[in-house]
Design an enzyme around this catalytic site. Structure first.
Site, PDB file in Angstrom:
ATOM      1  N   PHE A 106       0.860  -1.188   0.000  1.00 14.14           N
ATOM      2  CA  PHE A 106       0.000   0.000   0.000  1.00 14.14           C
ATOM      3  C   PHE A 106       0.895   1.236   0.000  1.00 14.14           C
ATOM      4  O   PHE A 106       1.706   1.439   0.912  1.00 14.14           O
ATOM      5  CB  PHE A 106      -0.911   0.007   1.230  1.00 14.14           C
ATOM      6  N   HIS A 144      -2.921  -2.511 -14.325  1.00 11.22           N
ATOM      7  CA  HIS A 144      -3.919  -3.386 -13.702  1.00 11.22           C
ATOM      8  C   HIS A 144      -4.383  -4.414 -14.737  1.00 11.22           C
ATOM      9  O   HIS A 144      -4.795  -4.040 -15.843  1.00 11.22           O
ATOM     10  CB  HIS A 144      -5.123  -2.569 -13.219  1.00 11.22           C
ATOM     11  N   ASP A 192      -8.415   1.105  -7.428  1.00 14.66           N
ATOM     12  CA  ASP A 192      -8.454   0.877  -8.882  1.00 14.66           C
ATOM     13  C   ASP A 192      -9.558   1.693  -9.546  1.00 14.66           C
ATOM     14  O   ASP A 192     -10.211   1.236 -10.488  1.00 14.66           O
ATOM     15  CB  ASP A 192      -8.659  -0.620  -9.194  1.00 14.66           C
ATOM     16  N   GLY A 208      -6.991 -42.574 -47.024  1.00 18.91           N
ATOM     17  CA  GLY A 208      -5.993 -42.181 -48.028  1.00 18.91           C
ATOM     18  C   GLY A 208      -6.380 -40.914 -48.757  1.00 18.91           C
ATOM     19  O   GLY A 208      -5.539 -40.038 -49.002  1.00 18.91           O
ATOM     20  N   CYS A 210       7.270 -56.018 -55.311  1.00 14.72           N
ATOM     21  CA  CYS A 210       7.153 -54.955 -56.313  1.00 14.72           C
ATOM     22  C   CYS A 210       8.189 -55.075 -57.427  1.00 14.72           C
ATOM     23  O   CYS A 210       7.943 -54.664 -58.561  1.00 14.72           O
ATOM     24  CB  CYS A 210       7.256 -53.586 -55.644  1.00 14.72           C
TER      25      CYS A 210
END
Length: 903
Positions: A89, A106, A142, A634, A707
């Protein structure tokens, strides 16, 4: 302008530093006294600059200003007081003394939320807008005139911490400095605060932070996050005070799977789930809490509430013991009021505060850069022993902060217990697909179902991509140095090796691969691939480039290789684990994250891999596995805008569709390994034994589901009949049977649709006039077995001469002796260009044929010899891009140009 700074904390320190940068004179800093021998950060910064620092314990006694304190303040001659954050204060004699008065920061949009707990109440009230105010101090609380305000959106799951770090701290510092600038320029407004909308709330303390359960889920969520971290919302649970942290609202349609937990006063029992503690409001809607803290200060993941005991203590190495002693010294320096740091010393009970947590985390980084701690880790491991154990586990990559929960399908098979995950793997967790959708994966040996597997939906793809994106952009993976990344990939390879028999067994069950081949090739080469690319992590380099403009300005140009980001991978069913490894290892080595769709018919080794990746310590979101259909999963991966590269192995038809989708969506990079009809030319001067042996391998290896299989063999006419005779003899010796039988040579085809296609393929060959020498039909037994097949007299126009079978079917054609160029023309007359081969003892002929064959790989006097260090891929309609080899790491080149004044 001469400024007095009155306040404390890191916020006050940053305001102080920025004001000095702006050229203002700080004539004095007034802050709080040292705590436990440690100065406030603002005081430390000012003392370093030689600015006068005053540490008054108070300014007033019984409401009256202390004359000596006020006199010392007035003596510095301030023209403006700036109060960035002040817990004391300050008397009006000080506030009104300077020429320009006093301004205060604030953290709310005044007049709303006056009082010391403004941020808390912004969240507790569920405000959609938050922000801060810099106002002129007066004798009210405030209530002074507003100088400036800045606002921001309040996110649904913001806490005091997140909104402070994201906006109130950084923008608050800027706003406070801007307010001083406006005052100095004579442009600072004084706008009276309106009374309409004004609120004042009490200071939030532990005593008044107890949760009232008779509220909606949203109100409970706001209360918990509004008190997170300080003072902490709490409730009585099983006779003790438990504080709740990390609240999020959840979809009301979510299914809670877990253990119930009764909480007094709650509208219904909470549920401890794998994701956390699910709580309910009086509106039956839900919220999820991540962490819990008990009265003794111990914090745990809420998901572990019912976990019995803690992990077994880790035995420390000598190096780890040295690290532990270094950290004991650090603890001692922080907790200087403690005479000796014992294993049982509690960090927080010994007086540590939140700033000490930040310091401790940074001290660890200085001593062990690869031990990445979060503040939460300290809160959850607050005794010295727990803290050291946690650090060591992280250093070893064994951090088990969140236990990996796996719902296994277990089978006793192949003389072992096989444990198979069967759910989607997203963001480090095994989860059900949206709506709990599943399908059955089939064992091709007998046609029975192995288990139900989660069937990913579009929303699951989006979740997985979001997880991968977050892991890349925000997570630990994106910040990790390459060597540490390599260490994790090496560890993953080690774990795969430890589980190689289990992986090979799963591969044999799910794909029909013969176990011995699965062990050596499917799994063995996968392990080699991860080890190979782990070694490349810290060797991915750019280059420097000489340019014309180098002088006289001495410009320098260099390239830097960076990871692409989120990569999608779509793999086939013939080598489920090996195709995963070929594509994933390179992506991870370069620092990318991955969303992978295994073939729908062979998902199980990919899901087991996900488990091992998590156990190896790969961070959440780095690897995501989504079993599902190509048309749905996919397609979504091809279309997704957050994916920047897609790698696909499969048919040419689907590859073309994927390439189009990737171009239309976001022009993502694509690599494709597509169909093949690989020619193998066998000259009469070959080593016949080797040609027969390797010719068999070129066609029948992995049941022909290969493959690069030799789709067509051209045999010189003067050895043709002898070659066919030898091949048929060897085919008749092949044992067809259970792939888990070590004596089996030839297992079942992968799935029923493929078996039916092979039967049809042979029927077409017979119809067109080719000679079926052996095989050509399904084996009469349970499962999807097909006889090894040999066709001769195959002419160039025939369907089986042009189309790939992808099965155990040898296609034989003659060519005339000496007509090398003619057989090359016939061999190249295909739309594919994946692989090829030649058998001859003539080195000149071998080199000539190799040069003329249009294929990505040419085998000479061998076949099927791939290696992780050798790049693999094709061209024409076999696709583009390479797997394996040092240039495969998925990264991008950045060209950087700089100008230097250095000679």
């Amino acid at each position: 302008m001469k400024i007095a700074l009155i306040g404390q904390s890191l916020f006050g320190q940053e305001v102080y530093k920025e004001l000095r940068k702006e050229g203002y004179t700080i004539v004095g800093v007034f802050t709080i006294p040292d705590k436990d021998g440690r100065a406030d950060p603002l005081a430390t910064e000012a003392e370093k600059d030689g600015v006068a620092v005053f540490k008054f314990p108070r300014w007033r006694v019984k409401g009256q200003a202390i004359p000596e304190v006020v006199a010392q303040y007035k003596a510095i001659g301030a023209e403006l007081n700036v109060l960035p954050f002040c817990s004391q204060f300050i008397p009006m004699e000080v506030i009104d003394h300077p020429k320009h008065g006093s301004i205060i920061y604030h953290p709310s949009l005044l007049p709303r939320h006056r009082g010391a707990s403004a941020i808390n109440w912004t969240l507790i009230h569920g405000d959609k807008k938050g922000g801060f105010t810099v106002f002129w101090a007066d004798d009210g609380l405030d209530t002074g005139p507003i100088l400036l305000q800045r606002d921001c959106d309040v996110e649904p799951n913001d806490t005091v911490n997140t909104i402070y770090k994201r906006f109130l701290f950084p923008e608050g510092v800027k706003g406070t400095v801007e307010a001083v600038r406006l005052i100095a320029e004579g442009k600072a407004p004084r706008i009276s605060q309106p009374e309409e909308g004004a609120t004042y709330e009490c200071i939030q303390k532990k005593d008044n932070a107890k949760i009232d359960w008779n509220q909606s889920a949203e109100a409970l969520h706001n209360w918990i996050r509004g008190n997170d971290k300080v003072p902490g919302a709490w409730a009585e649970v099983e006779g003790q005070k438990v504080t709740f942290y990390g609240s999020t609202l959840v979809d009301n349609g979510s299914i809670a799977i877990g253990q119930p937990l009764q909480i007094p006063g709650a509208s219904r029992a909470a549920t401890v789930t794998r994701a956390g503690l699910l709580l309910y409001g009086n509106d039956s809607k839900a919220l999820l809490v991540k962490n819990l803290q008990f009265e003794d200060g111990k914090m745990i993941a809420a998901a572990q509430y019912f976990a019995s005991g803690s992990s077994a203590a880790v035995e420390l190495t000598e190096e780890e013991k040295s690290f532990a002693e270094q950290m004991r010294v650090v603890w001692q320096s922080i907790l200087n009021n403690v005479s000796q740091i014992e294993d049982s010393t509690d960090f927080f009970k010994s007086g540590a505060a939140s700033m000490d947590v930040v310091r401790l985390v940074e001290e660890v980084k200085l001593r062990a850069s690869n031990c990445q701690l979060q503040n939460e880790d300290v809160y959850m491991n607050c005794t010295f022993q727990d803290f050291i154990q946690m650090c060591v586990r992280k250093l070893r990559g064994e951090d088990d902060e969140e236990e990996l929960l796996v719902d296994y399908v277990e089978k006793n098979i192949n003389n072992m217990s096989v444990k198979m995950p069967h759910q989607l793997f997203i963001n480090g967790e095994f989860v059900d697909a949206e709506g709990g959708k599943t399908y059955k994966t089939i064992n091709p040996t007998d046609g029975t179902a192995i288990c139900d597997v989660s069937l990913a939906q579009i929303s699951d793809v989006d979740r997985a991509v979001a997880a991968a994106k977050e892991a890349f952009e925000e997570g630990e993976w994106g910040k990790m140095n390459p060597r540490d990344r390599g260490r994790l990939i090496y560890k993953l390879a080690d774990l795969m090796e430890q589980h190689q028999e289990e992986l090979a067994t799963i591969e044999a069950m799910d794909s029909g691969a013969v176990y011995t081949l699965a062990l050596k090739t499917h799994v063995g080469m996968s392990i080699q691939t991860f080890r190979y690319f782990a070694g490349w992590c810290d060797k991915i380099q750019g280059s420097t480039i000489p340019i014309n403009q180098a002088r006289p300005n001495r410009n320098l140009t260099f390239t830097k290789k960076e990871p692409i980001g989120v990569c999608a991978i779509v793999i086939p069913w013939n080598y489920p684990l090996m195709m995963l490894a070929w594509k994933t290892a390179a992506c991870l080595a370069a620092g990318n994250t991955v969303v992978l769709k295994p073939a729908q018919v062979t998902p199980l080794t990919a899901l087991k891999f996900a488990e091992l990746a998590a156990r190896a310590g790969l961070p959440k979101g780095v690897v995501n596995i989504l079993p599902g259909s190509g048309a749905l999963v996919g397609q979504r991966l091809s279309d997704h805008p957050d994916i920047h590269k897609l790698a696909f192995t499969g048919s040419t038809e689907i590859g073309k569709h994927i390439m189009k989708s990737c171009a239309v969506s976001n022009v993502k990079k694509v690599s494709l390994e597509l169909g093949g009809k690989s020619p193998l030319i066998i000259f009469s001067d070959c080593d016949m034994d080797k040609a027969v042996r390797m010719g068999m391998s070129s066609v029948f290896f992995n049941k022909g589901e290969n493959c690069i299989a030799a789709g067509r063999l051209f045999v010189e006419d003067n050895i043709h009949d002898h070659f066919v005779k030898r091949v048929v003899e060897e085919v008749k010796k092949m044992k067809i049977g259970d792939p888990l039988d070590r004596a089996t040579d030839h297992g079942p085809q992968n799935h029923k649709a493929h078996l039916d296609k092979l039967v049809e393929y042979c029927q077409i060959g017979i119809k067109e006039g080719a000679t079926l020498v052996c095989g050509g039909k399904q084996v009469q037994r349970p499962g999807f077995f097909f006889e090894p097949t040999v066709f001769t007299d195959v002419q160039d126009h025939m369907y089986i001469a042009v189309e790939e079978s992808f099965g155990p079917i040898m296609i034989l054609s003659k060519f005339k002796s000496g007509e090398v160029d003619n057989v090359l023309r016939r061999a190249n007359a295909t739309e594919f260009g994946l692989a090829s081969g030649v058998f001859t003892r003539d080195i000149s002929k071998a080199l000539y044929v190799s040069e003329k064959l249009n294929a990505g790989t040419v085998f000479v006097n061998t076949y099927n010899k791939t290696d992780v260090a050798s790049p693999f891929g094709g061209f024409k309609q076999s696709g583009f891009g390479k797997d394996l080899g040092k240039k495969t790491c998925c990264s991008m080149n950045y060209i950087i140009q700089a100008e230097s004044s250095m000679a």
